[in-house]
Design an enzyme around this catalytic site. Structure first.
Site, short mmCIF file in Angstrom:
data_model
loop_
_atom_site.label_atom_id
_atom_site.label_comp_id
_atom_site.label_asym_id
_atom_site.label_seq_id
_atom_site.Cartn_x
_atom_site.Cartn_y
_atom_site.Cartn_z
N MET A 30 0.85 -1.20 0.00
CA MET A 30 0.00 0.00 0.00
C MET A 30 0.88 1.24 0.00
SD MET A 30 -3.36 -0.91 2.16
CE MET A 30 -2.66 -0.81 3.79
N ALA A 32 4.22 3.77 1.06
CA ALA A 32 4.93 4.16 2.29
C ALA A 32 5.96 3.07 2.61
CB ALA A 32 3.96 4.38 3.45
N HIS A 37 9.47 -3.79 3.36
CA HIS A 37 9.03 -4.03 1.97
C HIS A 37 10.24 -4.33 1.08
CE1 HIS A 37 5.76 -1.22 3.42
NE2 HIS A 37 5.04 -2.22 2.95
N GLN A 61 -10.26 -2.00 2.51
CA GLN A 61 -9.81 -2.74 3.70
C GLN A 61 -9.71 -1.86 4.94
OE1 GLN A 61 -5.93 -3.74 1.67
NE2 GLN A 61 -5.15 -3.66 3.75
N GLU A 148 5.52 -11.46 7.11
CA GLU A 148 4.90 -12.17 8.24
C GLU A 148 4.48 -11.21 9.35
OE1 GLU A 148 7.53 -15.36 9.45
OE2 GLU A 148 6.07 -16.76 8.60
N LYS A 149 4.84 -9.94 9.20
CA LYS A 149 4.41 -8.98 10.22
C LYS A 149 2.88 -9.04 10.33
CE LYS A 149 3.97 -4.36 11.56
NZ LYS A 149 2.59 -4.28 11.04
N GLN A 153 -2.98 -11.96 8.10
CA GLN A 153 -3.28 -11.71 6.68
C GLN A 153 -2.82 -12.88 5.81
OE1 GLN A 153 -3.04 -7.77 4.55
NE2 GLN A 153 -1.01 -8.51 4.09
O1 PAF Z 1 -0.26 -5.80 3.73
C1 PAF Z 1 -0.64 -4.83 3.03
O2 PAF Z 1 0.07 -3.85 2.83
C2 PAF Z 1 -2.01 -4.87 2.38
O3 PAF Z 1 -2.95 -5.47 3.22
C3 PAF Z 1 -2.01 -5.55 1.00
C4 PAF Z 1 -1.65 -7.02 1.08
C5 PAF Z 1 -1.03 -4.82 0.09
C6 PAF Z 1 -3.39 -5.45 0.37
O4 PAF Z 1 -3.80 -4.13 0.22
#
Ligand code: PAF
Length: 280
Positions: A30, A32, A37, A61, A148-149, A153
């Site tokens: 998303m 930032a 990442h 979400q 895994e943070k 999810q």
């Molecule tokens: O983990 C995230 O940043 C978001 O939930 C994802 C998987 C990119 C979906 O918008």
């Protein structure tokens, strides 16, 4: 690195790559972006011929509009970081491009999506499944990388992949921590320097709890009690669960893998911080 904003151009570009027999890795984000990442992107670059990173602040979400509003937006810096990591394509579509019409699909994978974050943020995982399933359809990756943070999810996405029959590998990647143990998160930038220091206690206390030889209940009470003693921190929930199904456990022998998942409010705004620890 190519920056692509629309689905048609993305599909055309990837079709060519696939024709050449190249493998495709997808890192959904998303924006930032931070070192957490970057580690996913580097891993994808090392394991695939082509790496696509999506940058899309997915409105479906967020169940709290304020949370969406204050989420950091740093597209230029994100693209610079992705270049450095060797990504091939940044896919940064608009909300209209992804949701020309409201997405009416509903996903339900209990208990993975109904406990913890699912209970605290109704609709959150439905929104995650909406966007991630769309990305899987557009990109058709061989592998998709998730940190895994956000432990829960990954469990939900695994269920969705099995349910919808996506042919790809989900690659879970370890949490990247700062020197004092705080899990890297885009939300950390919203903390004041003082709050940022306080936040490091979350991992310190969870980590300590592994060494005490306590029962599941005692461990739970220890972590919640110690964190709540600290000014500026308030535990929203701490659940000790089966690492695969996310069902509660009452004894360490209840499941082959046991994980403690926590959400803590930090500071006065307050900022919700998520973390987890593996007990076995
Ligand atoms: O983990 C995230 O940043 C978001 O939930 C994802 C998987 C990119 C979906 O918008």
């Amino acid at each position: 690195m190519k920056v692509i904003n629309n689905i048609k151009a993305l599909r055309e570009c990837l079709a060519e790559q696939r024709m050449e027999g190249r493998t495709i890795g997808l890192v959904p984000t998303m924006g930032a972006l931070h070192e957490g990442h970057a580690s996913l992107v580097r891993r994808s670059v090392s394991e695939n011929d082509v790496t696509v990173v999506s940058i899309f602040l997915n409105p479906t979400q967020f169940n709290d509009p304020k949370d969406l509003e204050r989420y950091p937006r740093t597209l230029e810096a994100d693209c610079r970081l992705l270049e450095e990591c060797g990504a091939d394509i940044a896919f940064a579509p608009s909300v209209k491009e992804i949701y020309p019409e409201p997405d009416t699909r509903r996903f339900s994978y209990p208990p993975t999506d109904s406990v913890m974050e699912g209970a605290m943020r109704p609709g959150h995982f439905n929104g995650v499944c909406q966007i991630v399933s769309k990305l899987f359809m557009y990109v058709e990756p061989d592998r998709a990388y998730f940190g895994e943070k956000d432990y829960q999810q990954i469990a939900v996405i695994r269920r969705m992949v099995a349910d919808l029959g996506f042919r790809l590998e989900i690659v879970p990647c370890p949490v990247i921590r700062q020197e004092d143990g705080l899990a890297m998160s885009s939300r950390n930038t919203l903390l004041t320097p003082e709050e940022r220091k306080t936040a490091a206690n979350i991992y310190r206390i969870m980590n300590e709890s592994r060494k005490l030889g306590f029962s599941v209940q005692q461990t739970h009470d220890y972590v919640v009690g110690e964190i709540n003693k600290i000014d500026g921190l308030e535990v929203q929930y701490f659940s000790i669960v089966d690492g695969d199904t996310l069902a509660d456990v009452s004894s360490w022998d209840d499941a082959p893998s046991v994980v403690g998942c926590i959400t803590v409010f930090c500071g006065t705004k307050p900022i919700r911080l998520i973390d987890h620890i593996r007990y076995k």
